[in-house]
Structures are given as C-alpha cells and as structure tokens.
Write an enzyme that holds these catalytic residues in place. Structure first.
Site, PDB file in Angstrom:
ATOM      1  N   LYS A  43       0.810  -1.197   0.000  1.00  0.00           N
ATOM      2  CA  LYS A  43       0.000   0.000   0.000  1.00  0.00           C
ATOM      3  C   LYS A  43       0.858   1.267   0.000  1.00  0.00           C
ATOM      4  CE  LYS A  43      -1.979  -2.214   3.553  1.00  0.00           C
ATOM      5  NZ  LYS A  43      -2.674  -2.458   4.820  1.00  0.00           N
ATOM      6  N   GLY A  44       2.140   1.086   0.314  1.00  0.00           N
ATOM      7  CA  GLY A  44       3.026   2.228   0.575  1.00  0.00           C
ATOM      8  C   GLY A  44       3.152   3.236  -0.554  1.00  0.00           C
ATOM      9  N   GLU A  99       7.428   2.285  -6.209  1.00  0.00           N
ATOM     10  CA  GLU A  99       7.569   1.830  -4.821  1.00  0.00           C
ATOM     11  C   GLU A  99       7.765   3.032  -3.894  1.00  0.00           C
ATOM     12  OE1 GLU A  99       7.019   0.023  -2.487  1.00  0.00           O
ATOM     13  OE2 GLU A  99       8.414  -1.658  -2.377  1.00  0.00           O
ATOM     14  N   ASP A 100       7.468   2.831  -2.611  1.00  0.00           N
ATOM     15  CA  ASP A 100       7.665   3.924  -1.655  1.00  0.00           C
ATOM     16  C   ASP A 100       9.129   4.085  -1.245  1.00  0.00           C
ATOM     17  OD1 ASP A 100       7.683   1.504  -0.235  1.00  0.00           O
ATOM     18  OD2 ASP A 100       6.272   2.149   1.314  1.00  0.00           O
ATOM     19  N   ASP A 103      14.752  -0.428   0.716  1.00  0.00           N
ATOM     20  CA  ASP A 103      15.463  -0.593   1.976  1.00  0.00           C
ATOM     21  C   ASP A 103      16.555  -1.658   1.755  1.00  0.00           C
ATOM     22  OD1 ASP A 103      15.437   0.054   4.850  1.00  0.00           O
ATOM     23  OD2 ASP A 103      14.719  -1.980   5.139  1.00  0.00           O
ATOM     24  N   LYS A 131      17.093   4.134   0.707  1.00  0.00           N
ATOM     25  CA  LYS A 131      17.870   4.064   1.947  1.00  0.00           C
ATOM     26  C   LYS A 131      19.068   3.146   1.678  1.00  0.00           C
ATOM     27  CE  LYS A 131      15.148   3.846   5.934  1.00  0.00           C
ATOM     28  NZ  LYS A 131      14.476   3.077   7.012  1.00  0.00           N
ATOM     29  N   PHE A 154      13.982   5.363  10.606  1.00  0.00           N
ATOM     30  CA  PHE A 154      12.649   4.948  10.209  1.00  0.00           C
ATOM     31  C   PHE A 154      11.788   6.172   9.911  1.00  0.00           C
ATOM     32  CE2 PHE A 154       8.423   3.144  10.580  1.00  0.00           C
ATOM     33  CZ  PHE A 154       8.584   1.971   9.870  1.00  0.00           C
ATOM     34  N   ARG A 167       0.209   6.858   7.072  1.00  0.00           N
ATOM     35  CA  ARG A 167       0.337   6.851   5.619  1.00  0.00           C
ATOM     36  C   ARG A 167      -0.262   8.106   5.001  1.00  0.00           C
ATOM     37  NH1 ARG A 167       1.793   1.592   3.907  1.00  0.00           N
ATOM     38  NH2 ARG A 167       0.897  -0.106   5.101  1.00  0.00           N
TER      39      ARG A 167
HETATM   40  P1  IMP Z   1      13.011  -4.180   1.319  1.00  0.00           P
HETATM   41  O1  IMP Z   1      13.677  -3.173   0.397  1.00  0.00           O
HETATM   42  O2  IMP Z   1      12.724  -5.486   0.646  1.00  0.00           O
HETATM   43  O3  IMP Z   1      13.797  -4.346   2.590  1.00  0.00           O
HETATM   44  O4  IMP Z   1      11.585  -3.678   1.758  1.00  0.00           O
HETATM   45  C1  IMP Z   1      11.237  -2.371   1.745  1.00  0.00           C
HETATM   46  C2  IMP Z   1       9.877  -2.237   2.419  1.00  0.00           C
HETATM   47  O5  IMP Z   1      10.044  -2.095   3.828  1.00  0.00           O
HETATM   48  C3  IMP Z   1       9.214  -0.968   1.942  1.00  0.00           C
HETATM   49  O6  IMP Z   1       8.365  -1.205   0.860  1.00  0.00           O
HETATM   50  C4  IMP Z   1       8.473  -0.505   3.183  1.00  0.00           C
HETATM   51  O7  IMP Z   1       7.187  -1.087   3.225  1.00  0.00           O
HETATM   52  C5  IMP Z   1       9.268  -1.036   4.343  1.00  0.00           C
HETATM   53  N1  IMP Z   1      10.138   0.003   4.929  1.00  0.00           N
HETATM   54  C6  IMP Z   1      11.479   0.072   4.857  1.00  0.00           C
HETATM   55  N2  IMP Z   1      11.968   1.153   5.489  1.00  0.00           N
HETATM   56  C7  IMP Z   1      10.889   1.830   5.977  1.00  0.00           C
HETATM   57  C8  IMP Z   1      10.726   3.050   6.721  1.00  0.00           C
HETATM   58  O8  IMP Z   1      11.678   3.784   7.076  1.00  0.00           O
HETATM   59  N3  IMP Z   1       9.451   3.403   7.036  1.00  0.00           N
HETATM   60  C9  IMP Z   1       8.364   2.652   6.669  1.00  0.00           C
HETATM   61  N4  IMP Z   1       8.467   1.502   5.949  1.00  0.00           N
HETATM   62  C10 IMP Z   1       9.716   1.086   5.616  1.00  0.00           C
HETATM   63 MG    MG Z   2       6.052  -1.173   1.216  1.00  0.00          MG
END
Ligand code: IMP
Ligand code: MG
Length: 182
Positions: A43-44, A99-100, A103, A131, A154, A167
């Site tokens: 949903k992000g 994507e939002d 990470d 990030k 975060f 959100r």
């Molecule tokens: P990854 O890149 O597979 O580790 O996953 C990233 C997901 O983790 C994103 O789509 C977010 O939903 C969540 N996420 C990572 N960092 C944050 C943050 O700082 N705030 C809120 N959600 C985060």
């Molecule tokens: Mg997400």
C-alpha cells in the site's frame, strides 16, 4: 492531531511535489510511444503513484500489486510472496515498478526477476525514497527514477506507515520516540 506525533519533517510536501514533477517529466520523455505499465506496489506507494501518474503526459496503463518477501540474508535465498497479483500479463510490455522506499532491496530485486521471467520487455524501478545504507551486501539494484535519498532512520508519511498508521500524512517525517514506546 496525528501531526503532533511527528518529531521532524524530513521532506516537505512542496519538496515532494516538486520532485515528482521532475520524475514525471523524465518518464514522459523516456516512454513516449511505449505505453508502459506503471505497477503500484500497495500500500506504501499509493500516494506517490497517484501524484506521479497524473503528471505523466503520455499514455500509460495502471496496475496494482501487493508483495512481500522472506528469507535469510541473501536475495538468492529469498522468496517472493504475491498477495495480490497484476490484472493483466506483462508479456512484451515495458514495466515501471512504483515503490515507496527501497530498503534492503530484497523485495524489489525478487519482483524485478519475477516480471522479467514473465517476459516483460523491460523493467525499471521508480522509488520515492532510497535508503542505500540498508541495501543487502553485494546487491546490484539500480533505481532508475529516485525521489530522495534518506539516512538510516525509520520514516513515515506520504504512504509510509508505522503499524499501518501515518500513511495519510502529506510529507515524510520521523516519529517522536514516545510513539514507539506506547
Ligand atoms: P526491502 O527493500 O525489501 O527491505 O523492503 C522495503 C519495504 O520495507 C518498503 O516497501 C516498506 O514497506 C518497508 N520500509 C522500509 N523502510 C521503511 C521506513 O523507514 N518506514 C516505513 N516503511 C519502511
Ligand atoms: Mg512497502
């Protein structure tokens, strides 16, 4: 007021909107006559997606997906879980994943491979936030369209949640520490 829970605004509403206009102009130029599918990762990405797509001035298709990943440290050992799949085939189509935040990069890296396997003509990534300090070691995941880079903290707002909340803030910020303690 939910804004009282925010310790610091990291990226203001104005900064976000200005940057989105730039990204949309770039996508418009790069994808003219290609009619890409923009895939919103629920949903992000939903606020980002709606502001971005309305500023793209060439034909696009919209589609939506909800995914997560699990596994240990590496991408090769990770598994993609598709909670909600696309409504149409991506075969032969140019895809932009919206994507939002990137990470660790695990989810997007697995999703990108999945869409390539489904014979998409090309797959690019558009993420509001990056990030990089959290990226899995050795993972090569180019972010083709990037809004902003953030430090290793975060963040919430503009689609990003803490326990499904915040959100709906129009900016990206950091929560007060007492919010986590309660
Ligand atoms: P990854 O890149 O597979 O580790 O996953 C990233 C997901 O983790 C994103 O789509 C977010 O939903 C969540 N996420 C990572 N960092 C944050 C943050 O700082 N705030 C809120 N959600 C985060
Ligand atoms: Mg997400």
């Amino acid at each position: 007021m939910i804004r009282d829970d925010i310790a610091r605004v990291l990226i203001s509403e104005e900064q976000i909107q200005r940057r989105i206009s730039e990204l949309a102009a770039q996508i418009t130029e790069d994808y003219r006559d290609k009619e890409p599918i923009l895939v919103c990762i629920l949903k992000g990405a939903v606020l980002f997606y709606s502001d971005l797509t309305r500023r793209i001035d060439t034909h696009i298709s919209m589609d939506f997906m909800s995914v997560s990943s699990y596994g240990d440290g590496t991408v090769s050992s990770g598994k993609l879980t598709i909670r909600q799949d696309l409504s149409k085939s991506v075969e032969g189509r140019h895809v932009i994943i919206v994507e939002d935040i990137v990470d660790s990069g695990r989810t997007l890296s697995l999703l990108k491979a999945h869409l390539a396997e489904k014979q998409a003509a090309s797959v690019r990534i558009c993420s509001l936030l990056d990030k990089p300090s959290r990226r899995l070691e050795g993972l090569d995941l180019p972010i083709d369209y990037k809004g902003f880079q953030v430090e290793n903290e975060f963040v919430v707002g503009y689609g990003l949640d803490y326990a499904e909340r915040y959100r709906n803030l129009p900016y990206v910020g950091v929560l007060k520490s007492e919010v986590y303690e309660n």
